[in-house]
Motif scaffolding. Structure first.
Motif, mmCIF file in Angstrom:
data_model
loop_
_atom_site.group_PDB
_atom_site.id
_atom_site.type_symbol
_atom_site.label_atom_id
_atom_site.label_comp_id
_atom_site.label_asym_id
_atom_site.label_seq_id
_atom_site.Cartn_x
_atom_site.Cartn_y
_atom_site.Cartn_z
ATOM 1 N N ASP A 71 29.386 39.222 36.278
ATOM 2 C CA ASP A 71 28.815 38.274 35.329
ATOM 3 C C ASP A 71 28.678 38.946 33.966
ATOM 4 O O ASP A 71 28.386 40.149 33.873
ATOM 5 C CB ASP A 71 27.443 37.800 35.810
ATOM 6 C CG ASP A 71 27.526 36.905 37.033
ATOM 7 O OD1 ASP A 71 28.494 36.125 37.125
ATOM 8 O OD2 ASP A 71 26.641 37.007 37.908
ATOM 9 N N SER A 72 28.897 38.164 32.914
ATOM 10 C CA SER A 72 28.753 38.665 31.554
ATOM 11 C C SER A 72 28.332 37.513 30.655
ATOM 12 O O SER A 72 28.398 36.347 31.062
ATOM 13 C CB SER A 72 30.084 39.241 31.059
ATOM 14 O OG SER A 72 30.934 38.197 30.597
ATOM 15 N N PRO A 73 27.924 37.800 29.436
ATOM 16 C CA PRO A 73 27.588 36.714 28.499
ATOM 17 C C PRO A 73 28.771 35.804 28.182
ATOM 18 O O PRO A 73 28.574 34.707 27.634
ATOM 19 C CB PRO A 73 27.127 37.470 27.237
ATOM 20 C CG PRO A 73 26.669 38.802 27.726
ATOM 21 C CD PRO A 73 27.596 39.117 28.865
ATOM 22 N N TRP A 74 29.981 36.213 28.508
ATOM 23 C CA TRP A 74 31.182 35.432 28.180
ATOM 24 C C TRP A 74 31.821 34.829 29.423
ATOM 25 O O TRP A 74 32.963 34.404 29.395
ATOM 26 C CB TRP A 74 32.177 36.346 27.456
ATOM 27 C CG TRP A 74 31.464 37.157 26.423
ATOM 28 C CD1 TRP A 74 31.018 36.736 25.205
ATOM 29 C CD2 TRP A 74 31.032 38.511 26.566
ATOM 30 N NE1 TRP A 74 30.348 37.740 24.571
ATOM 31 C CE2 TRP A 74 30.347 38.849 25.372
ATOM 32 C CE3 TRP A 74 31.164 39.478 27.576
ATOM 33 C CZ2 TRP A 74 29.783 40.108 25.172
ATOM 34 C CZ3 TRP A 74 30.611 40.726 27.368
ATOM 35 C CH2 TRP A 74 29.922 41.040 26.191
ATOM 36 N N GLY A 75 31.078 34.823 30.508
ATOM 37 C CA GLY A 75 31.577 34.253 31.753
ATOM 38 C C GLY A 75 31.861 35.339 32.786
ATOM 39 O O GLY A 75 31.902 36.536 32.483
ATOM 40 N N ARG A 76 32.055 34.904 34.025
ATOM 41 C CA ARG A 76 32.348 35.854 35.095
ATOM 42 C C ARG A 76 33.791 36.352 34.939
ATOM 43 O O ARG A 76 34.716 35.559 34.700
ATOM 44 C CB ARG A 76 32.150 35.198 36.457
ATOM 45 C CG ARG A 76 32.177 36.186 37.620
ATOM 46 C CD ARG A 76 31.526 35.605 38.860
ATOM 47 N NE ARG A 76 31.593 36.534 39.982
ATOM 48 C CZ ARG A 76 30.764 37.565 40.156
ATOM 49 N NH1 ARG A 76 29.799 37.784 39.271
ATOM 50 N NH2 ARG A 76 30.878 38.351 41.209
ATOM 51 N N GLY A 77 33.973 37.643 35.051
ATOM 52 C CA GLY A 77 35.315 38.178 34.859
ATOM 53 C C GLY A 77 35.329 39.681 34.933
ATOM 54 O O GLY A 77 34.526 40.292 35.650
ATOM 55 N N ALA A 78 36.215 40.299 34.169
ATOM 56 C CA ALA A 78 36.403 41.750 34.212
ATOM 57 C C ALA A 78 36.709 42.265 32.813
ATOM 58 O O ALA A 78 37.220 41.526 31.963
ATOM 59 C CB ALA A 78 37.539 42.104 35.175
ATOM 60 N N PRO A 79 36.433 43.533 32.562
ATOM 61 C CA PRO A 79 36.683 44.088 31.226
ATOM 62 C C PRO A 79 38.170 44.222 30.933
ATOM 63 O O PRO A 79 38.995 44.349 31.841
ATOM 64 C CB PRO A 79 36.016 45.466 31.299
ATOM 65 C CG PRO A 79 36.073 45.831 32.749
ATOM 66 C CD PRO A 79 35.879 44.532 33.486
#
Length: 476
Positions: free
Chosen positions: A207-215
């Motif tokens: 989870d991140s402020p820009w949606g669930r994903g990966a760097p």
């Protein structure tokens, strides 16, 4: 520091520069490590041999080092661009294993190759997935220089001055390796955080402020280098392919993070490609040479190390089996010569090897000129005006830089049987003895018959070999 000043080629300025550490108590070096979705090919390993030589030279000249190599286990797509599958996810799906199993297996294989090439391990191995929270924090700090599209958070390269200066390419025409992504403002813009596609769950996502994903891949190295080495640090190394996209993107992130024009590292250094007759090494076809391939063909890994040392790191190096065989022969000569010196060493100190050590320093201080250092080593070994004890002591200094294990490498270690050999060593030795006796007896028909018998089994008899090795198993 006394002695010859160390000059290194800075890819950022395209010039040789005299090296002075930021902190005289420790030189901080970061090397872009492997993406652990497959075995590393021998071209990949040239980059780590180069970084190892750099570290050895710096330490030999009296500066301690803190060297960091990262392990990329998430975020790197199937190209250096911003489209396509994640390399790790793709490998896990192809092998029906978890992505964590894939990462563990290929990380272990890489570290085994590092050890076999006598590459000194770094002060720290940093792993991308251990730094996700730091990556999110870093991205939050630079998000004013980013914008959000359906695919995730992207960096706006127009926001930093002199983008692409490292690659000397900051135009859309110069970004031909970057695939187009819908919504990007500029061709060179790149992903900071990639959202997982709707309805799709990755094995590695957060989870991140820009949606669930990966760097994004580029974010990892900025975060890990600055966390573990500080800002700025001394030297950043990698293969020349990183000079075009990956490292310019790191620099852009670093500049946004610090709000300055500092690139993150004072000096950026890149080794050139190892090429074969079909072009530069690549894993894209599924057919590639790895270190184990060389071992299976009967070549000691240090023969490959020596082959790389015989070329200046900024020069392209062509791989051929003949070149590798020549390097193995040269390594055998070094081992045999050192054995002979030990056999004659009575402890007598005669002569002064300091001129040779001065020439070694001049060579390696000239942007790591290892080919010239090897020539000086040959001349030192052959100098009979110096007693064996003096030469043996000086050789240790050379090997501190070259890393060929000359102090403990044995002739027996260098004689490796190819994997497909059909004859055992005891039989070879016995038949060689029979052939020598036949030649003494002038029974040349028997001698020729034994030679033909051995040749049929893949054994090349080396009559009159000045090295005294008698035979070698040929590569099929």
């Amino acid at each position: 520091m006394t002695g010859t000043p160390l000059t290194l080629y800075n890819s950022l300025t395209r010039a040789l520069e005299t090296f002075t550490p930021i902190d005289p108590h420790v030189v901080r070096i970061y090397t872009c490590g492997p993406t652990v979705y497959n075995y590393q090919h021998i071209g990949n390993m040239r980059a780590f041999l180069f970084a190892d030589t750099l570290g050895r030279v710096i330490r030999w000249k009296g500066w301690p080092t803190k060297h960091v190599i990262n392990i990329t286990d998430v975020g790197h797509l199937t190209s250096d661009a911003d489209a396509g599958d994640d390399k790790m996810e793709k490998a896990a799906a192809a092998q029906a294993k978890s992505i964590w199993e894939i990462a563990a297996h290929y990380t272990a294989a890489f570290k085994e190759d590092v050890a076999r090439l006598n590459i000194e391990p770094p002060a720290e191995w940093t792993v991308a997935t251990d730094h996700i929270s730091e990556m999110i924090h870093f991205a939050q700090r630079i998000q004013l220089d980013c914008y959000l599209i359906d695919g995730g958070l992207y960096f706006d390269t127009s926001k930093v001055p002199h983008y692409g200066a490292l690659a000397r390419s900051n135009t859309e025409a110069g970004e031909s390796r970057i695939d187009p992504v819908s919504g990007k403002r500029n061709a060179a813009d790149f992903a900071i955080w990639r959202r997982s596609p709707p309805g799709e769950q990755r094995q590695m996502e957060w989870d991140s402020p820009w949606g669930r994903g990966a760097p994004g891949w580029h974010l990892e190295c900025s975060v890990m280098s600055l966390k573990h080495l500080g800002h700025p640090f001394d030297i950043h190394t990698g293969g020349i392919d990183h000079r075009e996209i990956h490292h310019p993107n790191e620099i852009a992130q670093n500049q946004a993070f610090c709000g300055c024009e500092d690139s993150g590292a004072r000096i950026w250094m890149h080794n050139n490609f190892l090429v074969d007759r079909g072009g530069k090494m690549s894993k894209s076809t599924g057919q590639f040479l790895r270190l184990q391939t060389l071992v299976d063909a009967g070549f000691h890994p240090l023969a490959y190390r020596l082959m790389c040392l015989q070329a200046q790191y900024r020069s392209e190096l062509e791989f051929t089996w003949d070149n590798l065989a020549a390097a193995l022969t040269r390594l055998k000569r070094l081992v045999i010569a050192l054995d002979a010196l030990r056999g004659r060493d009575d402890g007598t100190i005669k002569g002064d090897a300091e001129p040779y050590l001065a020439r070694l320093e001049e060579a390696v201080a000239d942007d790591l000129n290892t080919p010239r250092a090897l020539i000086v080593l040959d001349e030192l070994i052959a100098d009979k005006k110096l007693s064996p004890a003096v030469r043996i002591g000086a050789i240790a200094d050379f090997d501190a830089v070259l890393g060929l294990r000359l102090a403990d490498l044995t002739r027996a270690e260098l004689r490796l049987r190819p994997l497909d050999a059909t004859i055992d060593e005891a039989t070879i030795v016995a038949r060689i003895a029979d052939r020598k006796q036949a030649r003494i007896d002038k029974d040349f028909a028997a001698s020729d018959a034994i030679r033909d018998e051995l040749a049929a089994a893949g054994v090349e008899v080396m009559d009159g070999d000045a090295l005294g090795w008698d035979w070698k198993l040929t590569v099929s």
